[in-house]
Design an enzyme around this catalytic site. Structure first.
Site, short mmCIF file in Angstrom:
data_model
loop_
_atom_site.label_atom_id
_atom_site.label_comp_id
_atom_site.label_asym_id
_atom_site.label_seq_id
_atom_site.Cartn_x
_atom_site.Cartn_y
_atom_site.Cartn_z
CG ASP A 66 12.78 51.85 37.89
OD1 ASP A 66 11.60 52.20 38.07
OD2 ASP A 66 13.70 52.66 37.62
CE LYS A 101 17.02 53.07 35.87
NZ LYS A 101 16.54 52.65 37.21
CE LYS A 159 15.32 56.20 36.55
NZ LYS A 159 14.73 55.52 37.73
#
Length: 248
Positions: free
Chosen positions: A101, A164, A200
């Protein structure tokens, strides 16, 4: 439409510990908890920790169905030189992590230095090699729809496997409005390229009802094909414990 069960939501969760005080014991405790729940039929999608613990996490989750993930690229602000950020991403990939990430440098976006932002994201994509890459846009710091769209589009065009919402370290986490915009950009990307990219949601998702809200946004905007852990994740550790209580 039938609501997903608490266990179905549980399977979408990235369970995290991203505290400044984390130790190897904390990471091992998280892994032990996740593995114990998995043996009972409650398996989260992934565990996510600081890149400092990459080797240990990969070893803890070896021979399980739970994916290992770390944050990298100068998380949570993204404001380090690109060679430093790329090196951290490359190291995590070499350590055997399944997913990384990263976070965009919002300063580049807000000062309209899009080409520099693209260069950074492409370099981190290359550094990750074939490792799954989730790119955080920190939507709570992007105060207009246009900025959220631009950040999402840029991340997708530069090779993100997921986009995300949040690091969880900003005052404003996920919002339904931001998630809908991000899903629309994923839908448009899919229509143009034929490629599916994931979403996400993280930051402030604490209850089953919160999760249902975002589940509905994803289903309405992207369709049933996105309602699985390969294309939809929820970053929410406190949610996991509530869902387990609901199943007892």
């Amino acid at each position: 439409m039938k609501h997903p069960s608490p266990n179905e939501i549980f399977q979408l969760i990235d369970l995290t510990t991203l505290n400044a005080t984390d130790t190897l014991s904390d990471v091992k405790a998280l892994a032990d908890f996740a593995k114990a729940q998995s043996q009972r039929g409650f398996s989260v999608a992934a565990l996510c920790v600081h890149s400092y613990f990459a080797l240990s996490l990969a070893a803890e989750l070896e021979n399980t169905s739970i994916r290992s993930a770390v944050v990298a690229g100068a998380f949570p602000h993204g404001q380090s030189p690109i060679d430093v950020k790329a090196m951290e991403v490359e190291r995590a990939a070499q350590d055997g992590i399944d997913e990384i990430d990263i976070v965009i440098n919002r300063g580049l976006l807000l000062s309209n230095k899009i080409h520099l932002l693209e260069d950074e994201l492409k370099e981190m994509r290359a550094a990750a090699s074939k490792t799954y890459l989730k790119t955080i846009i920190e939507s709570g710091e992007l105060l207009t729809e246009n900025l959220i769209r631009l950040a999402s589009k840029t991340a997708l065009n530069c090779g993100a496997d997921f986009i995300k919402t949040s690091t969880g370290k900003s005052k404003i986490g996920a919002t339904p409005e931001a998630v809908k915009i991000m899903c629309q950009e994923i839908r448009d990307f899919h229509e143009k390229t034929g490629e599916k990219r994931g979403i996400k949601v993280s930051g402030g998702v604490k209850t089953y009802d919160d999760a249902l809200l975002y589940y509905s946004v994803v289903r309405e905007t992207l369709g049933e094909a996105w309602l699985n852990k390969d294309l939809f994740r929820i970053g929410a550790s406190s949610l996991a414990y509530e869902l387990l209580k609901m199943e007892h």
